[in-house]
Design a protein around this motif. Structure first.
Motif, PDB file in Angstrom:
ATOM      1  N   ASN A   1     -13.767   0.317  -2.714  1.00 48.89           N
ATOM      2  CA  ASN A   1     -13.604  -1.016  -3.737  1.00 48.89           C
ATOM      3  C   ASN A   1     -15.006  -1.764  -3.551  1.00 48.89           C
TER       4      ASN A   1
ATOM      5  N   THR B   1       0.956  -1.190  -0.147  1.00 50.33           N
ATOM      6  CA  THR B   1      -0.043   0.109   0.000  1.00 50.33           C
ATOM      7  C   THR B   1       0.736   1.249   0.069  1.00 50.33           C
TER       8      THR B   1
ATOM      9  N   LEU C   1     -12.854  -3.338   5.486  1.00 51.27           N
ATOM     10  CA  LEU C   1     -12.026  -3.290   4.167  1.00 51.27           C
ATOM     11  C   LEU C   1     -12.588  -2.741   3.185  1.00 51.27           C
TER      12      LEU C   1
ATOM     13  N   ASP D   1       0.924   4.039   2.099  1.00 55.44           N
ATOM     14  CA  ASP D   1       1.044   4.135   3.421  1.00 55.44           C
ATOM     15  C   ASP D   1       2.321   3.308   3.544  1.00 55.44           C
ATOM     16  N   GLN D   2       2.257   2.094   3.625  1.00 55.94           N
ATOM     17  CA  GLN D   2       3.305   0.990   3.664  1.00 55.94           C
ATOM     18  C   GLN D   2       4.488   1.564   3.098  1.00 55.94           C
TER      19      GLN D   2
ATOM     20  N   ILE E   1     -10.478   0.414   1.479  1.00 51.60           N
ATOM     21  CA  ILE E   1      -8.949   0.152   0.798  1.00 51.60           C
ATOM     22  C   ILE E   1      -9.050   0.524  -0.574  1.00 51.60           C
ATOM     23  N   PRO E   2      -8.276   1.138  -1.025  1.00 52.99           N
ATOM     24  CA  PRO E   2      -6.636   1.382  -0.643  1.00 52.99           C
ATOM     25  C   PRO E   2      -6.741   2.723   0.218  1.00 52.99           C
ATOM     26  N   ARG E   3      -7.720   3.429   0.305  1.00 49.67           N
ATOM     27  CA  ARG E   3      -7.859   4.940   1.061  1.00 49.67           C
ATOM     28  C   ARG E   3      -7.324   4.760   2.121  1.00 49.67           C
ATOM     29  N   TYR E   4      -8.146   3.968   3.113  1.00 55.80           N
ATOM     30  CA  TYR E   4      -7.901   3.530   4.515  1.00 55.80           C
ATOM     31  C   TYR E   4      -7.948   2.078   4.497  1.00 55.80           C
ATOM     32  N   ASN E   5      -6.888   1.910   5.389  1.00 59.03           N
ATOM     33  CA  ASN E   5      -6.564   0.333   5.643  1.00 59.03           C
ATOM     34  C   ASN E   5      -6.693  -0.075   7.123  1.00 59.03           C
ATOM     35  N   PRO E   6      -7.175  -1.325   7.300  1.00 59.28           N
ATOM     36  CA  PRO E   6      -7.273  -1.687   8.762  1.00 59.28           C
ATOM     37  C   PRO E   6      -6.143  -1.547   9.650  1.00 59.28           C
TER      38      PRO E   6
ATOM     39  N   GLU F   1      -5.118   1.405  10.393  1.00 59.14           N
ATOM     40  CA  GLU F   1      -4.621   2.731  10.462  1.00 59.14           C
ATOM     41  C   GLU F   1      -5.667   3.699  11.259  1.00 59.14           C
TER      42      GLU F   1
END
Length: 322
Positions: free
Chosen positions: A291, A122, A238, A124-125, A241-246, A248
């Motif tokens: 998604n 992702t 979920l 952020d990662q 995702i991909p804007r906000y991931n579990p 975060e």
């Protein structure tokens, strides 16, 4: 946005904001938001893919405007994320545990990156790894460009220098003294409390009060926000995702009026609280996900409050008060 429009005209002969929105598969409202707040990091990557301009150039104005995917450096790899991760870990001072901590994932996730079981990373990662070790987030995600990110001066305010007896030399004015709108005002960094929980999909009941969310935890993060009521809420689920991931956190700013295509934290009269995208206010409030094609429609009277969500905050930024 000035550089994005310049690249769109130069590389694709796109003359209007509508042309740019169509080329990037974005709504006109998103383009309007970028004009006020600056192009998002995901927007820069999309522009690199669809327009051919360099994401690094869009962000910094340095280097070449163009990004040619046919031109690869000696360190670029066509074999995917596993090879890029191996290159990162070739440095003797970088260990898998350190990569996991920087990316906000478990060591098992790093092992799956290396084995090829997980083939994506992702934003952020990747940004976490870039901040910790200097490897370009764009290169980590897409395998394009130089592996090492360009390092610029720390934008945070410096302490005032001691006065000198001799007159300082006259400084040359920078060619572009206007700060970019997407760079956070670091003078507004302050502790923002963590409150409650938020879920990407339709959640269980979270808060029982009907007013401003209460019950702040001992957790907080140093985040830039001009809103005195700003708070952070954990993300689970979920659908965003991909804007906000579990795992975060979402920065919520109740003092900012949300607009179409903005992310919002919505509290229903039923007690349900969710993070969604605001799609429409006509014929009811329509909320969607990133998604999931399903759209939820609520009557205005069904909503207790709806707050603007500024952006995600990585879990590694969260601290606990002693």
């Amino acid at each position: 946005m000035v550089r994005l429009y310049e690249a769109a005209r130069t590389l694709k002969n796109l003359e209007t904001p509508t042309d740019v929105a169509r080329a990037l598969n974005q709504s006109q409202q998103t383009i309007n938001n970028w004009e006020r707040r600056g192009v998002s990091r995901l927007g820069m990557i999309e522009a690199q893919k669809h327009i051919g301009c360099s994401a690094t150039w869009l962000q910094t104005g340095k280097g070449s405007m163009t990004h040619d995917p046919s031109i690869r450096t000696a360190n670029d790899t066509e074999n995917g994320l596993d090879e890029r991760m191996r290159l990162v870990l070739e440095e003797p001072d970088i260990k898998p545990q350190a990569v996991a901590k920087a990316a906000g994932v478990t060591p098992d996730a790093v092992a799956k990156w290396l084995s090829g079981e997980i083939k994506t990373i992702t934003l952020d990662q990747a940004v976490g790894i870039q901040e910790a070790f200097g490897y370009s987030a764009v290169w980590l995600i897409m395998g394009k460009g130089a592996p090492k990110a360009v390092v610029f001066d720390d934008p945070r305010p410096k302490p005032p220098a001691k006065k000198e007896t001799r007159s300082p030399k006259k400084q040359t004015e920078p060619s572009d003294p206007t700060p970019l709108t997407y760079i956070a005002d670091v003078t507004k960094y302050r502790p923002i409390p963590v409150v409650g929980r938020a879920q990407g999909g339709l959640p269980d009941r979270i808060w029982t009060d009907g007013d401003y969310p209460v019950g702040a935890t001992q957790q907080y993060a140093e985040v830039a926000s001009a809103d005195p009521l700003a708070f952070l809420t954990p993300v689970v689920g979920l659908s965003m995702i991909p804007r906000y991931n579990p795992g975060e956190f979402a920065l919520v700013e109740p003092g900012t009026e949300p607009e179409l295509e903005d992310d919002v934290l919505v509290r229903l009269n039923s007690g349900e609280t969710m993070i969604k995208r605001l799609l429409s206010k006509r014929q009811g409030v329509r909320l969607g996900s990133y998604n999931d094609p399903e759209v939820f429609t609520f009557e205005p009277g069904d909503i207790t409050w709806m707050y603007y969500v500024a952006h995600p905050v990585p879990a590694r930024k969260i601290k606990t008060r002693l």
